[in-house]
Design a protein around this motif. Structure first.
Motif, PDB file in Angstrom:
ATOM      1  N   UNK A  69      79.754  56.543   7.239  1.00 48.24           N
ATOM      2  CA  UNK A  69      79.307  56.399   8.612  1.00 48.24           C
ATOM      3  C   UNK A  69      80.343  56.957   9.586  1.00 48.24           C
ATOM      4  N   UNK A  70      79.875  57.839  10.472  1.00 43.81           N
ATOM      5  CA  UNK A  70      80.736  58.381  11.522  1.00 43.81           C
ATOM      6  C   UNK A  70      80.543  57.652  12.841  1.00 43.81           C
ATOM      7  N   UNK A  71      79.300  57.300  13.136  1.00 43.90           N
ATOM      8  CA  UNK A  71      78.999  56.649  14.416  1.00 43.90           C
ATOM      9  C   UNK A  71      77.657  55.934  14.306  1.00 43.90           C
ATOM     10  N   UNK A  72      77.574  54.765  14.963  1.00 42.02           N
ATOM     11  CA  UNK A  72      76.314  54.020  14.942  1.00 42.02           C
ATOM     12  C   UNK A  72      76.200  53.173  16.209  1.00 42.02           C
ATOM     13  N   UNK A  73      74.978  53.126  16.768  1.00 42.41           N
ATOM     14  CA  UNK A  73      74.703  52.286  17.927  1.00 42.41           C
ATOM     15  C   UNK A  73      73.257  51.829  17.844  1.00 42.41           C
ATOM     16  N   UNK A  74      73.016  50.526  18.041  1.00 47.72           N
ATOM     17  CA  UNK A  74      71.668  49.971  17.962  1.00 47.72           C
ATOM     18  C   UNK A  74      71.496  48.922  19.059  1.00 47.72           C
ATOM     19  N   UNK A  75      70.423  49.052  19.832  1.00 47.46           N
ATOM     20  CA  UNK A  75      70.180  48.111  20.927  1.00 47.46           C
ATOM     21  C   UNK A  75      68.693  48.054  21.241  1.00 47.46           C
ATOM     22  N   UNK A  76      68.293  46.918  21.819  1.00 49.06           N
ATOM     23  CA  UNK A  76      66.901  46.687  22.204  1.00 49.06           C
ATOM     24  C   UNK A  76      66.917  46.018  23.578  1.00 49.06           C
ATOM     25  N   UNK A  77      66.199  46.589  24.540  1.00 51.58           N
ATOM     26  CA  UNK A  77      66.114  46.053  25.900  1.00 51.58           C
ATOM     27  C   UNK A  77      64.671  45.683  26.191  1.00 51.58           C
ATOM     28  N   UNK A  78      64.468  44.489  26.753  1.00 49.09           N
ATOM     29  CA  UNK A  78      63.123  43.975  27.000  1.00 49.09           C
ATOM     30  C   UNK A  78      63.033  43.483  28.441  1.00 49.09           C
ATOM     31  N   UNK A  79      62.089  44.035  29.219  1.00 44.82           N
ATOM     32  CA  UNK A  79      61.865  43.629  30.603  1.00 44.82           C
ATOM     33  C   UNK A  79      60.428  43.146  30.732  1.00 44.82           C
ATOM     34  N   UNK A  80      60.256  41.926  31.252  1.00 37.18           N
ATOM     35  CA  UNK A  80      58.909  41.368  31.360  1.00 37.18           C
ATOM     36  C   UNK A  80      58.710  40.671  32.701  1.00 37.18           C
ATOM     37  N   UNK A  81      57.431  40.564  33.071  1.00 36.72           N
ATOM     38  CA  UNK A  81      57.036  39.809  34.270  1.00 36.72           C
ATOM     39  C   UNK A  81      55.637  39.278  34.015  1.00 36.72           C
ATOM     40  N   UNK A  82      55.493  37.953  34.113  1.00 38.93           N
ATOM     41  CA  UNK A  82      54.218  37.355  33.771  1.00 38.93           C
ATOM     42  C   UNK A  82      53.933  37.559  32.291  1.00 38.93           C
ATOM     43  N   UNK A  83      52.733  38.047  31.997  1.00 40.18           N
ATOM     44  CA  UNK A  83      52.340  38.262  30.606  1.00 40.18           C
ATOM     45  C   UNK A  83      52.650  39.668  30.102  1.00 40.18           C
ATOM     46  N   UNK A  84      53.113  40.562  30.984  1.00 43.99           N
ATOM     47  CA  UNK A  84      53.342  41.944  30.611  1.00 43.99           C
ATOM     48  C   UNK A  84      54.823  42.229  30.383  1.00 43.99           C
ATOM     49  N   UNK A  85      55.096  43.182  29.524  1.00 43.62           N
ATOM     50  CA  UNK A  85      56.486  43.525  29.266  1.00 43.62           C
ATOM     51  C   UNK A  85      56.648  44.958  28.783  1.00 43.62           C
ATOM     52  N   UNK A  86      57.832  45.499  29.004  1.00 43.66           N
ATOM     53  CA  UNK A  86      58.223  46.816  28.522  1.00 43.66           C
ATOM     54  C   UNK A  86      59.460  46.659  27.655  1.00 43.66           C
ATOM     55  N   UNK A  87      59.597  47.517  26.644  1.00 44.41           N
ATOM     56  CA  UNK A  87      60.807  47.450  25.834  1.00 44.41           C
ATOM     57  C   UNK A  87      61.238  48.839  25.391  1.00 44.41           C
ATOM     58  N   UNK A  88      62.530  48.946  25.131  1.00 42.34           N
ATOM     59  CA  UNK A  88      63.128  50.156  24.576  1.00 42.34           C
ATOM     60  C   UNK A  88      64.017  49.747  23.410  1.00 42.34           C
ATOM     61  N   UNK A  89      63.758  50.336  22.252  1.00 46.16           N
ATOM     62  CA  UNK A  89      64.593  50.107  21.073  1.00 46.16           C
ATOM     63  C   UNK A  89      65.221  51.440  20.697  1.00 46.16           C
TER      64      UNK A  89
END
Length: 251
Positions: A69-89
């Motif tokens: 392994x030379x380099x690694x990055x892992x993240x998950x961002x979750x934004x929600x309001x009410x019943x709806x949400x957006x995410x980026x993995x």
């Protein structure tokens, strides 16, 4: 295929019925919530990378990946309001290795960027647990786009493969959350991509109060299968193994 079709139809019916039960604007009621997830994926990797007449069979356990392994990055961002949400993995993994295959020297370096951009809707929310301020069960159908950018340099038998390609694919599926009457919780997700991609993972979490926020420490298992063909290029890779991480509410 029948199972995927059945799941898709079932989630579609569930979603449409839930949406009709309340006005669209009411589904956005609630304060915005932002969650950050940082995680490490201890994946065993197997499959094949090829272009034209040159191909390389991948069979790499996680302990070998760590060495190379030379380099690694892992993240998950979750934004929600009410019943709806957006995410980026997002996952970035760079490796380099030199080995022999049937006494033939092989040099391989790879750089893989994988990102999932998704939208979800909380189609079902059960009443809260008796001791925690969290719903007992939440079901969240989701749709989105998988973006993959793969770079590889493979040298063998005086031939060199310099591969740099990217592709997008639509995916659909669902997320599930279950909260016990304690700090313990479960979360899982399964999605299917139109380019024969399958992603599934499940976690067991434990919430720890820190500075008026609940830090959720999670451990589980993840499976990711991608089989993509375009022109003379073939990317057939499976990743599976344990996952550990933390979930921190930002606001």
């Amino acid at each position: 295929m029948k199972f995927k079709t059945y799941l898709f139809i079932s989630l579609g019916i569930f979603l449409s019925q839930s949406t009709m039960a309340e006005s669209f604007t009411e589904t956005f009621h609630g304060v915005p919530k932002l969650n950050l997830n940082l995680y490490a994926f201890g994946a065993d990797v197997d499959g094949k990378i090829g272009q034209g007449n040159l191909s390389y069979k991948v069979d790499q356990p996680f302990k070998e990946t760590i060495k190379e392994l030379d380099h690694s990055f892992m993240a998950h961002v979750d934004l929600s309001k009410g019943r709806w949400g957006l995410f980026l993995d997002h996952q970035t993994v760079e490796t380099s290795q030199e080995k022999s295959a049937m006494s033939v020297p092989v040099a391989l370096s790879t750089k893989l960027n994988q990102a999932s951009y998704g939208l979800y809707y909380q189609a079902y929310i059960s009443p809260e647990t008796t001791t925690q301020n969290y719903p007992k069960l939440v079901i969240e159908p989701t749709i989105g786009i998988n973006h993959t950018k793969a770079e590889a340099n493979l040298s063998a038998l005086n031939q060199t493969l310099n591969m740099d390609t990217s592709w997008n694919e639509f995916f659909w599926g669902s997320r599930f959350k279950y909260n016990f009457d304690s700090a313990w919780n479960l979360a899982s997700e399964i999605t299917f991509g139109v380019e024969n991609t399958i992603s599934a993972h499940a976690y067991l979490g434990y919430r720890i109060p820190i500075m008026n926020r609940n830090l959720n420490i999670r451990a589980g298992y993840r499976y990711f299968d991608q089989d993509y063909k375009a022109n003379n290029f073939h990317w057939d890779i499976r990743q599976q193994g344990p996952v550990i991480g933390i979930n921190l509410p930002i606001f």
